[in-house]
Design an enzyme around this catalytic site. Sequence first.
Site, short mmCIF file in Angstrom:
data_model
loop_
_atom_site.label_atom_id
_atom_site.label_comp_id
_atom_site.label_asym_id
_atom_site.label_seq_id
_atom_site.Cartn_x
_atom_site.Cartn_y
_atom_site.Cartn_z
CD GLU A 93 -8.17 -8.67 -3.84
OE1 GLU A 93 -8.21 -8.95 -2.63
OE2 GLU A 93 -8.15 -7.50 -4.27
NE ARG A 103 -3.99 -1.98 0.02
CZ ARG A 103 -4.89 -2.11 -0.94
NH1 ARG A 103 -4.81 -1.36 -2.04
NH2 ARG A 103 -5.89 -2.98 -0.82
CB ALA A 119 -11.10 -5.46 0.01
CD GLU A 170 -5.52 -6.45 -7.29
OE1 GLU A 170 -5.69 -7.04 -8.38
OE2 GLU A 170 -6.43 -5.93 -6.65
CD GLU A 190 -12.46 -7.35 -6.12
OE1 GLU A 190 -11.26 -7.72 -5.94
OE2 GLU A 190 -12.78 -6.56 -7.03
#
Length: 215
Positions: A113, A80, A92, A162, A109
């Site tokens: 993910e 992040r 998320a 990601e 998601e």
Amino acid sequence: MSPAGELGPDDVRDRPERWKVVAESAVFRGPVFGVRSDRVEMPRGDGTEVVGRDVIEHTGSVGVIALDDRDRVLLLRQYRHPVGRLLWEAPAGLRDVDGEPLHKLAERELLEESGYRAERWDTLADVFPSPGMADERTRIFLARGVAEVPAGQIDFERVHEEADMPVVWVPLEDAVRKVLAGELHNMITCVGVLAVHAARASGFAGLRPVDAPET
């Protein structure tokens, strides 16, 4: 019961309210969020006061706490940039498809993910992540009956932050301890883990259905 005119526990429930905006102007517009500047009338005992409030207009999001049959929660690690950290997070995503039911977005998601699907879905919590500056709404779902999906059945390529997200199953009690110890910081993760822990104590009896309306 509280005396007349006083608030008590039964009154503790968020409700809609909108104070008068006398002027607003757009400051920034991006693909995920925008910023506007409002001039808002604030009530005072002898009238009103007009003050400036900057508002981040956000598309909204969903989060998923996946709980397996061994009472473990699924967390993945993601970089992040704004906070300069690798955070362990629940799956998320943004509400970026108009009209898509929130639980369908959550299913997508979770699959994209983490590579998992779930048989049972419930609404776990609704939160405003940062109501002092943003209008973002986040619905957190609880997913149970999870199973891994073969990679060949997942039509999705992870890119950017990601591209490398390791997945770990963490015992729920350990996850709670990590939240309270300050080892986990992501909002969806912290709220979701603590909410699941509380819900489990009642056998998940108080959870709302997956398509419960946002109020």
